[in-house]
Write a protein that holds these residues in place. Structure first.
Motif, short mmCIF file in Angstrom:
data_model
loop_
_atom_site.label_atom_id
_atom_site.label_comp_id
_atom_site.label_asym_id
_atom_site.label_seq_id
_atom_site.Cartn_x
_atom_site.Cartn_y
_atom_site.Cartn_z
N TYR A 1 0.80 -1.22 0.00
CA TYR A 1 0.00 0.00 0.00
C TYR A 1 0.84 1.28 0.00
N SER A 2 2.15 1.13 0.02
CA SER A 2 3.03 2.30 0.03
C SER A 2 3.78 2.50 -1.28
N ILE A 3 3.96 1.44 -2.03
CA ILE A 3 4.81 1.50 -3.22
C ILE A 3 4.29 2.51 -4.24
N ASP A 4 3.04 2.39 -4.63
CA ASP A 4 2.50 3.28 -5.65
C ASP A 4 2.39 4.73 -5.16
N PRO A 5 1.82 4.99 -3.97
CA PRO A 5 1.73 6.39 -3.51
C PRO A 5 3.09 7.06 -3.37
N LEU A 6 4.08 6.37 -2.83
CA LEU A 6 5.41 6.98 -2.64
C LEU A 6 6.17 7.10 -3.95
N SER A 7 5.86 6.23 -4.93
CA SER A 7 6.56 6.30 -6.22
C SER A 7 6.18 7.54 -7.01
N LYS A 8 5.14 8.25 -6.59
CA LYS A 8 4.79 9.52 -7.24
C LYS A 8 5.78 10.62 -6.87
N HIS A 9 6.57 10.39 -5.82
CA HIS A 9 7.54 11.38 -5.35
C HIS A 9 8.98 10.89 -5.43
N LEU B 1 25.62 6.24 4.19
CA LEU B 1 24.69 5.53 3.31
C LEU B 1 23.22 5.88 3.58
N VAL B 2 22.96 6.75 4.56
CA VAL B 2 21.58 7.06 4.94
C VAL B 2 21.31 8.55 4.79
N GLY B 3 20.37 8.89 3.92
CA GLY B 3 19.99 10.29 3.75
C GLY B 3 18.97 10.73 4.79
N ARG B 4 17.90 9.97 4.91
CA ARG B 4 16.86 10.18 5.91
C ARG B 4 16.44 8.79 6.38
N LEU B 5 15.89 8.75 7.61
CA LEU B 5 15.52 7.46 8.19
C LEU B 5 14.10 7.54 8.75
N VAL B 6 13.29 6.55 8.40
CA VAL B 6 11.94 6.42 8.96
C VAL B 6 11.84 5.02 9.55
N VAL B 7 11.59 4.93 10.86
CA VAL B 7 11.51 3.62 11.51
C VAL B 7 10.12 3.44 12.11
N VAL B 8 9.59 2.24 11.97
CA VAL B 8 8.21 1.95 12.38
C VAL B 8 8.19 0.77 13.35
N ASN B 9 7.70 1.01 14.57
CA ASN B 9 7.50 -0.07 15.55
C ASN B 9 8.74 -0.95 15.70
N THR C 1 15.43 11.77 11.45
CA THR C 1 14.77 10.48 11.65
C THR C 1 13.33 10.69 12.08
N LEU C 2 12.44 9.95 11.45
CA LEU C 2 11.02 9.95 11.83
C LEU C 2 10.71 8.63 12.52
N VAL C 3 10.19 8.71 13.73
CA VAL C 3 9.78 7.52 14.48
C VAL C 3 8.26 7.42 14.40
N LEU C 4 7.77 6.36 13.80
CA LEU C 4 6.33 6.10 13.71
C LEU C 4 5.99 4.91 14.62
N TRP C 5 4.90 5.05 15.38
CA TRP C 5 4.57 3.97 16.32
C TRP C 5 3.06 3.82 16.46
N GLY C 6 2.61 2.57 16.37
CA GLY C 6 1.19 2.29 16.56
C GLY C 6 0.79 2.47 18.01
N LEU D 1 9.68 14.21 4.85
CA LEU D 1 10.74 14.42 3.84
C LEU D 1 10.65 15.82 3.23
N ALA D 2 9.46 16.37 3.14
CA ALA D 2 9.30 17.74 2.68
C ALA D 2 9.89 18.70 3.72
N GLU D 3 9.59 18.43 4.99
CA GLU D 3 10.10 19.29 6.07
C GLU D 3 11.62 19.27 6.17
N THR D 4 12.22 18.13 5.84
CA THR D 4 13.68 17.99 5.95
C THR D 4 14.37 18.16 4.60
#
Length: 311
Positions: free
Chosen positions: A54-62, A127-135, A251-256, A305-308
């Protein structure tokens, strides 16, 4: 049923050869879609690229979105007769990035993949430009599921025998039903999991020999790490924890909020340990945020990613 890779990526499933930590060539399955700066989606334990469907197509627009199956998972090679060293995923992720990206990508990773990504940002910051980690299981005190514990305690030789006999294949309907029950438990709304989802989630375990062995092996490594952490023996988990302040990339930390494997307090603690981080709590979300909160996850990634200044 139409091949998921062909239906999802313009060039379908592609193959990359890297050298693993043992010095052997390993075939890695991956797909890519979109143009622009590279964004890598990294799955967690027992999953493969399909979990980011569910992320591949939406994020591939950017971005130029790259999905790959880690060694031993999904459609990537499973060298079942070679035992792994702890931390092998970090070096192998570094080599995949070096092969596929001309400049540091965004890494978006969930669960075990997110733990590997934190270690990568410490060991290979270039090797890391930006980092998003989830749970992330960064402060895990035990394996979160009973089936994981059983696999972590079962001799690999026995699991290899079960795998070689193709028992999952011969009992495929039962295996799929069990997996469906377990996967629904990590979703706030279990109804989002379709029969097609169950088919593809279980496909590597049923159709590709060696999958169960490699998952069990990584679980045994994880169980040993947690045990060493609890008994204060040298372990990679403590090393990552102690070096969190060294991660300088945004780094963005996402958590349920209702993560039933790793509590939201772990996410808040991780956020406080990182010097350049943002925290977003995902409402009505359990452990599988990539599926259960896909729209919120995608929107948070693009906003971050826009903010950074990465868009």
């Amino acid at each position: 049923m139409k091949d998921w890779w062909q239906a999802t990526f313009p060039q379908g499933r592609q193959r990359l050869i890297i050298t693993d930590t043992k010095g052997y060539p390993v075939h890695i399955a991956y797909g890519e879609k979109g143009t622009g700066k590279s964004l890598i989606l990294l799955h967690g334990m027992g999953n493969w690229s399909y979990n980011w469907r569910y992320s591949i197509d939406p994020l591939s627009k950017h971005f130029r979105v790259i999905c790959f199956d880690a060694k031993g998972f999904g459609f990537s090679e499973k060298p079942v007769f070679r035992r792994e060293d702890n931390g092998h995923q970090v070096l192998e992720l570094a080599r995949i990035i070096q092969e596929l990206c001309d400049e540091p990508p965004v890494i978006v990773a969930e669960s075990l993949g997110a733990l590997v990504s934190l270690s990568l940002a410490q060991e290979y910051p270039e090797l890391v430009g930006r980092l998003v980690v989830v749970n992330v299981p960064i402060f895990a005190e035990k394996l979160p599921h009973w089936a994981m514990w059983i696999l972590s305690q079962t001799p690999l030789e026995l699991i290899q025998t079960i795998d070689s006999l193709r028992l999952a294949y011969f009992f495929a309907p039962l295996f799929r039903e069990i997996m469906a029950i377990e996967r629904r438990q990590v979703l706030f709304d279990p109804s989002v999991l379709t029969q097609e989802d169950i088919y593809w989630i279980s496909y590597p375990f049923i159709e590709i020999p060696g999958t169960l062995v490699k998952v069990a092996e990584d679980l045994q490594i994880a169980a040993r790490e947690i045990e060493h952490w609890q008994t204060q023996k040298p372990n990679m988990l403590s090393t990552i924890q102690k070096k969190l302040s060294n991660i300088e990339c945004p780094t963005l930390v996402l958590w349920g909020e209702q993560d039933n494997w790793f509590p939201v307090t772990h996410g808040e603690k991780l956020y406080r340990c990182l010097p350049n981080a943002k925290l977003k709590i995902l409402r009505n979300c359990r452990h599988d945020a990539a599926i259960g909160s896909a729209k919120e996850v995608n929107a948070a990634i693009v906003e971050f990613l826009a903010e950074t200044s990465f868009l």
